[in-house]
Design a protein around this motif. Structure first.
Motif, short mmCIF file in Angstrom:
data_model
loop_
_atom_site.label_atom_id
_atom_site.label_comp_id
_atom_site.label_asym_id
_atom_site.label_seq_id
_atom_site.Cartn_x
_atom_site.Cartn_y
_atom_site.Cartn_z
N VAL A 256 40.33 42.43 50.31
CA VAL A 256 39.52 41.96 49.19
C VAL A 256 39.36 43.04 48.12
O VAL A 256 39.38 42.75 46.92
CB VAL A 256 38.14 41.48 49.69
CG1 VAL A 256 37.25 41.07 48.53
CG2 VAL A 256 38.31 40.32 50.67
N ARG B 224 35.07 36.28 34.31
CA ARG B 224 35.82 35.20 34.96
C ARG B 224 36.92 34.68 34.03
O ARG B 224 38.07 34.47 34.46
CB ARG B 224 34.89 34.05 35.34
CG ARG B 224 33.95 34.35 36.48
CD ARG B 224 33.37 33.07 37.06
NE ARG B 224 32.68 32.28 36.07
CZ ARG B 224 31.39 32.40 35.78
NH1 ARG B 224 30.66 33.30 36.40
NH2 ARG B 224 30.82 31.62 34.88
N GLY C 67 40.61 42.98 43.97
CA GLY C 67 39.40 42.83 43.17
C GLY C 67 39.18 43.99 42.22
O GLY C 67 38.92 43.79 41.02
N ASN C 68 39.30 45.21 42.72
CA ASN C 68 39.10 46.37 41.87
C ASN C 68 40.25 46.58 40.89
O ASN C 68 40.04 47.09 39.78
CB ASN C 68 38.90 47.63 42.73
CG ASN C 68 37.56 47.65 43.43
OD1 ASN C 68 36.52 47.64 42.78
ND2 ASN C 68 37.58 47.66 44.75
N PRO D 8 33.44 43.65 42.35
CA PRO D 8 34.19 42.59 41.66
C PRO D 8 33.65 41.19 41.94
O PRO D 8 33.70 40.32 41.06
CB PRO D 8 35.62 42.77 42.20
CG PRO D 8 35.69 44.18 42.64
CD PRO D 8 34.33 44.50 43.16
N VAL D 9 33.14 40.96 43.15
CA VAL D 9 32.56 39.66 43.48
C VAL D 9 31.32 39.40 42.63
O VAL D 9 31.10 38.29 42.12
CB VAL D 9 32.23 39.60 44.98
CG1 VAL D 9 31.62 38.24 45.34
CG2 VAL D 9 33.47 39.85 45.83
N CYS E 254 32.30 38.58 39.09
CA CYS E 254 32.88 37.25 38.99
C CYS E 254 31.79 36.17 38.98
O CYS E 254 31.90 35.18 38.25
CB CYS E 254 33.84 37.02 40.15
SG CYS E 254 34.79 35.50 40.04
N SER F 36 39.68 37.27 33.64
CA SER F 36 40.44 37.40 34.88
C SER F 36 41.41 36.24 35.03
O SER F 36 42.57 36.43 35.45
CB SER F 36 39.48 37.45 36.07
OG SER F 36 38.63 38.58 36.00
#
Length: 460
Positions: A72, A443, A76-77, A432-433, A436, A446
């Protein structure tokens, strides 16, 4: 790390497991009854069996945990660094500088520290790489220290923008300098790790006079019996406690300021009727006078209009000038308001239009109190950082205050304990979560980045 991880392994294996020591069962039993000097097993089938058993019984949950974090954390990063570097048009802001710095720290932590941890857990009793061990632990400690420094800078910036609006906030140039300073701060506070960590020799009894001897990445043998590891642990825990206290105080003040701001604006909305500005006592008198004045004049206007039909055909001109005179009378009444009331009305109107200038170079007089999604997002990042270190800190305190705590645990409890010791890796993955879920712009950008990447791959 856990110094007592090898306790409790005795009894896992049957006598058949030790036939490999000498070759057959009868010779093995004879050898065991006559052997009086310690015999160390550091390789071979028995050693591999012990190592595999320990990994599957105790370390497997930790291996699964850090593997998920790696899967993850890296994409993400990478997305955070890419979006905030290339997909965010416009001038830079302090928030973007700090978020980009955290993304770089977290990405490097995933690529170095978490990958090393996976290798270590896979061969925990056979990890004899002292230089690798020192460097990986130094990187982990440095990234944690650098991230802590950045989070304190973020909290200070939020405090200045919301609670001290008449003072200059952190500028973009200062934010970039603080990121550079965080690198040096991380190195200064983490250098003892290079001296403390290295190869630690693990020795524990398997049978009478037979011992398993392994090597792993922990406090090195020449430092394990000194007082320096305890001093360093006390320094780390006390530093984290102080930093957590500072962060809690700063965000508490920010929260109070935001609460007062929202309460004030809510009171204004409830008092406003049509103009969305609370009415003073003079306003109520003016409104009553205007109502009666308008009703009387309306009746007079009707009479005047009837008379004008007989005397002139320019009825439209008469009504126009009559209404114009009525409006001028109303304006004269409003002008009679006292100057303090006018100033109060102006302040209330301005408060309803309050918006925050995200540009740190805006004049101090033009900056207003504002706590938007950026403040909420950065607060959640800080909160998760504190919470991710809390289980680790509790486990370390238990280990040093009660050395026999780990030995009393069941295999399941030891597995949970080892996961808790690696809880702090979570702070390098969750950011990152959070971005988002909170940031709509992140979002969108991305998705655009992923869409462009997919299009580029399909065109090849």
């Amino acid at each position: 790390m856990d110094y007592n991880y090898t306790n409790g392994i005795v009894g896992w294996f049957t006598n058949n497991s030790f036939q490999n020591v000498t070759g057959n069962d009868s010779e093995s039993r004879l050898w065991l009854t006559t052997q009086r000097t310690p015999y160390f097993i550091s390789s071979g089938p028995v050693f591999d069996e012990v190592s595999n058993k320990f990994m599957t019984s105790v370390l497997l949950p930790s291996l699964v945990y850090v593997s998920i974090l790696l899967l993850v954390g890296i994409p993400g990063n990478l997305m955070v660094v890419y979006v905030y570097s290339f997909k965010w048009p416009g001038c830079a802001s302090t928030s973007r500088v700090f978020i980009l710095a955290l993304g770089c720290y977290d990405l490097f932590n995933c690529l170095s520290s978490i990958t090393t941890e996976i290798v270590l857990l896979s061969r925990f009793l056979d990890f004899d790489f002292p230089v690798w061990c020192k460097l990986s632990r130094f990187v982990t400690a440095s990234i944690n220290s650098g991230s802590t420094f950045i989070l304190v800078a973020i909290a200070t910036d939020r405090f200045l923008r919301i609670c001290r609006i008449h003072k200059d906030p952190i500028s973009v140039d200062l934010a970039r300098n603080l990121v550079i300073i965080s690198v040096f701060f991380a190195a200064v506070t983490s250098w003892p790790v290079l001296l403390l960590y290295g190869t630690f020799t693990v020795t524990f009894p398997l049978k009478q006079f037979i011992y398993i001897k392994g090597k792993t990445c922990l406090i090195s043998d020449n430092m394990a019996e000194t007082i320096y590891p305890l001093i360093f642990v006390i320094f780390l825990l006390s530093s984290h406690f102080m930093v957590d206290l500072v962060l809690i105080i700063l965000y508490s003040l920010v929260g109070q300021a935001v609460f007062r701001q929202q309460k004030f604006q809510k009171s204004i909305r409830t008092k406003s009727v049509s103009s969305k500005v609370p009415k003073t006592e003079n306003d109520n008198k003016v409104e009553e006078w205007q109502t009666s004045f308008t009703a009387d004049d309306l009746e007079k206007d009707q009479q005047a209009l009837k008379q004008s039909k007989a005397r002139t055909s320019n009825r439209i001109s008469f009504v126009f000038w009559k209404k114009l005179s009525l409006n001028s009378k109303k304006a004269k009444v409003k002008s009679k308001l006292s100057s303090p009331d006018k100033e109060l009305m102006k302040e209330l109107k301005d408060s309803l239009k309050t918006r925050s200038s995200t540009d740190s170079n805006a004049p101090k007089s033009k900056r207003k109190i504002h706590a938007g999604k950026t403040t909420l997002m950065l607060f959640l990042v800080t909160l998760l950082f504190i919470l991710s270190f809390l289980p680790y800190s509790i486990a370390v305190i238990l280990r040093y205050t009660d050395p026999e705590f780990y030995t009393r645990l069941t295999p399941v409890g030891k597995g949970v304990y080892n996961v808790v010791l690696r809880s702090y890796f979570l702070n390098s993955v969750v950011n990152p979560v959070v971005y988002c879920f909170i940031s709509k712009q992140f979002r969108k950008r991305s998705k655009d980045a992923l869409r462009s990447l997919v299009c580029c791959e399909s065109n090849r």
